[in-house]
Design a protein around this motif. Structure first.
Motif, PDB file in Angstrom:
ATOM      1  N   VAL A   3      40.632  42.659  37.518  1.00  0.00           N
ATOM      2  CA  VAL A   3      41.789  42.283  38.326  1.00  0.00           C
ATOM      3  C   VAL A   3      41.445  42.452  39.796  1.00  0.00           C
ATOM      4  O   VAL A   3      40.535  43.201  40.173  1.00  0.00           O
ATOM      5  CB  VAL A   3      43.033  43.142  37.986  1.00  0.00           C
ATOM      6  N   CYS A   4      42.175  41.768  40.646  1.00  0.00           N
ATOM      7  CA  CYS A   4      42.010  41.870  42.095  1.00  0.00           C
ATOM      8  C   CYS A   4      42.329  43.301  42.536  1.00  0.00           C
ATOM      9  O   CYS A   4      43.354  43.870  42.145  1.00  0.00           O
ATOM     10  CB  CYS A   4      42.934  40.871  42.787  1.00  0.00           C
ATOM     11  N   GLN A   9      46.108  40.843  40.521  1.00  0.00           N
ATOM     12  CA  GLN A   9      46.094  39.559  39.809  1.00  0.00           C
ATOM     13  C   GLN A   9      44.829  39.460  38.967  1.00  0.00           C
ATOM     14  O   GLN A   9      43.748  39.871  39.389  1.00  0.00           O
ATOM     15  CB  GLN A   9      46.134  38.406  40.817  1.00  0.00           C
ATOM     16  N   THR A  10      44.964  38.913  37.767  1.00  0.00           N
ATOM     17  CA  THR A  10      43.812  38.766  36.891  1.00  0.00           C
ATOM     18  C   THR A  10      42.810  37.794  37.483  1.00  0.00           C
ATOM     19  O   THR A  10      43.167  36.722  37.970  1.00  0.00           O
ATOM     20  CB  THR A  10      44.253  38.257  35.500  1.00  0.00           C
ATOM     21  N   LEU A  11      41.527  38.171  37.439  1.00  0.00           N
ATOM     22  CA  LEU A  11      40.459  37.334  37.976  1.00  0.00           C
ATOM     23  C   LEU A  11      39.790  36.548  36.855  1.00  0.00           C
ATOM     24  O   LEU A  11      39.510  37.095  35.781  1.00  0.00           O
ATOM     25  CB  LEU A  11      39.410  38.199  38.687  1.00  0.00           C
ATOM     26  N   GLU A  12      39.552  35.284  37.113  1.00  0.00           N
ATOM     27  CA  GLU A  12      38.849  34.464  36.138  1.00  0.00           C
ATOM     28  C   GLU A  12      37.378  34.840  36.143  1.00  0.00           C
ATOM     29  O   GLU A  12      36.790  35.099  37.183  1.00  0.00           O
ATOM     30  CB  GLU A  12      39.001  32.978  36.482  1.00  0.00           C
ATOM     31  N   SER A  13      36.790  34.869  34.980  1.00  0.00           N
ATOM     32  CA  SER A  13      35.380  35.233  34.891  1.00  0.00           C
ATOM     33  C   SER A  13      34.694  34.380  33.837  1.00  0.00           C
ATOM     34  O   SER A  13      35.302  33.933  32.867  1.00  0.00           O
ATOM     35  CB  SER A  13      35.216  36.716  34.530  1.00  0.00           C
ATOM     36  N   CYS A  30      41.011  38.242  44.452  1.00  0.00           N
ATOM     37  CA  CYS A  30      41.440  36.908  44.090  1.00  0.00           C
ATOM     38  C   CYS A  30      41.294  35.996  45.306  1.00  0.00           C
ATOM     39  O   CYS A  30      41.121  36.470  46.436  1.00  0.00           O
ATOM     40  CB  CYS A  30      42.888  36.918  43.593  1.00  0.00           C
ATOM     41  N   ASN A  31      41.384  34.699  45.089  1.00  0.00           N
ATOM     42  CA  ASN A  31      41.232  33.753  46.193  1.00  0.00           C
ATOM     43  C   ASN A  31      42.310  33.942  47.265  1.00  0.00           C
ATOM     44  O   ASN A  31      42.047  33.831  48.461  1.00  0.00           O
ATOM     45  CB  ASN A  31      41.269  32.316  45.673  1.00  0.00           C
ATOM     46  N   ASP A  32      43.539  34.232  46.824  1.00  0.00           N
ATOM     47  CA  ASP A  32      44.643  34.388  47.780  1.00  0.00           C
ATOM     48  C   ASP A  32      44.398  35.560  48.727  1.00  0.00           C
ATOM     49  O   ASP A  32      44.641  35.458  49.933  1.00  0.00           O
ATOM     50  CB  ASP A  32      45.967  34.587  47.039  1.00  0.00           C
ATOM     51  N   CYS A  33      43.936  36.687  48.185  1.00  0.00           N
ATOM     52  CA  CYS A  33      43.669  37.856  49.030  1.00  0.00           C
ATOM     53  C   CYS A  33      42.416  37.648  49.880  1.00  0.00           C
ATOM     54  O   CYS A  33      42.398  37.994  51.062  1.00  0.00           O
ATOM     55  CB  CYS A  33      43.510  39.108  48.167  1.00  0.00           C
ATOM     56  N   SER A  34      41.393  37.071  49.269  1.00  0.00           N
ATOM     57  CA  SER A  34      40.131  36.890  49.970  1.00  0.00           C
ATOM     58  C   SER A  34      40.281  36.032  51.214  1.00  0.00           C
ATOM     59  O   SER A  34      39.708  36.342  52.275  1.00  0.00           O
ATOM     60  CB  SER A  34      39.098  36.269  49.030  1.00  0.00           C
TER      61      SER A  34
END
Length: 206
Positions: A3-4, A9-13, A30-34
C-alpha cells in the motif's frame, strides 16, 4: 500486496524480469501522492562545499511529509525517497556522513531521521561529527547566523584522511549547517566535501 506509505491506497504490482535480477525500483507511493512532490534536481558548486545536490523542492506535500515523518515519528516514511537517494549516492570511494542530531533532540524525536533515510536506501554511512548546538538555522537572520558559535565538533578519536566525503541532510535552507560541517571536515583533513539533501527550501532570512 503493498500500500502507499502516505495514503494507504493499494498499489498495483506485477512480477517482471527486473524483479528477477533485483533491479526493479520499489514503489512506495501511489501515483496521486507521487505527483504532488516536485523535483528540483539543483546542483550547485561552492567554495567550502565542493558541490551541493538537492533532489526536491519544499512544497505543501513535502511539508506534510516532513511533519508526519519527523514530528509524528512515522519512521516507515524513511522508505519513500530511498530510491532517489540511492540513485545519487552510488559513487564508489566516498564516505557518507549524515548530519547528526543533538543528543537531546534525538531523545525527543526517538530516532535520527537522516540516519533512517540512509538505512532505508541501504547506504553505508559513518558518524564523524557531533552536534553541540540545538539552535535552528531557519529561524535566524543572516547576521545572527554569522555570529553563531560552532554547531559541530569532530567525534573524539576520529582521524580524517585525504578522502572524498559526502554530507547528507534532509533539508537545505540557509546553508549554514552544511557549510559549517564541511569546513570542519576540511580542517580535519578531508580532500573533498560534497553534500546531498533530499529537499531544497528557500528562507526569508537570506
Amino acid at each position: 500486496m503493498s500500500v502507499c506509505l502516505l495514503c494507504d491506497q493499494t498499489l498495483e504490482s506485477s512480477i517482471g524480469w527486473q524483479d528477477l535480477i533485483g533491479i526493479k525500483k520499489t514503489i512506495n507511493l501511489c501515483n496521486d501522492c507521487s505527483k504532488q512532490f516536485e523535483r528540483a534536481d539543483i546542483i550547485e558548486e561552492g567554495e567550502t562545499i565542493d558541490k551541493i545536490t538537492s533532489l526536491y523542492t519544499y512544497n505543501e506535500a513535502m511539508r506534510e511529509f516532513l511533519h508526519q515523518y519527523k514530528f509524528l515519528q512515522d519512521i516507515a516514511l524513511a522508505h519513500v525517497f530511498a530510491h532517489d537517494l540511492k540513485s545519487v549516492l552510488i559513487e564508489k570511494e566516498v564516505i557518507i556522513v549524515p548530519i547528526p542530531m543533538h543528543p537531546a533532540k534525538k531523545i525527543e524525536r526517538t530516532f535520527a531521521h537522516v540516519d533512517e533515510l540512509l538505512k532505508a536506501a541501504n547506504i553505508p554511512f559513518i558518524h564523524l561529527l557531533e552536534k553541540v548546538s540545538t539552535e535552528v538555522m531557519g529561524e535566524k537572520s543572516k547576521e545572527e547566523r554569522l555570529a553563531m558559535k560552532p554547531l559541530f565538533k569532530i567525534k573524539p578519536g576520529i582521524e580524517l584522511n585525504n578522502q572524498h566525503y559526502i554530507l547528507i541532510d534532509d533539508i537545505y535552507t540557509t546553508g549554514t549547517t552544511l557549510n559549517q560541517a564541511a569546513a570542519l571536515l576540511k580542517e580535519a583533513g578531508a580532500k573533498k566535501v560534497e553534500a546531498v539533501t533530499l529537499i531544497r527550501a528557500e528562507t526569508m532570512n537570506q
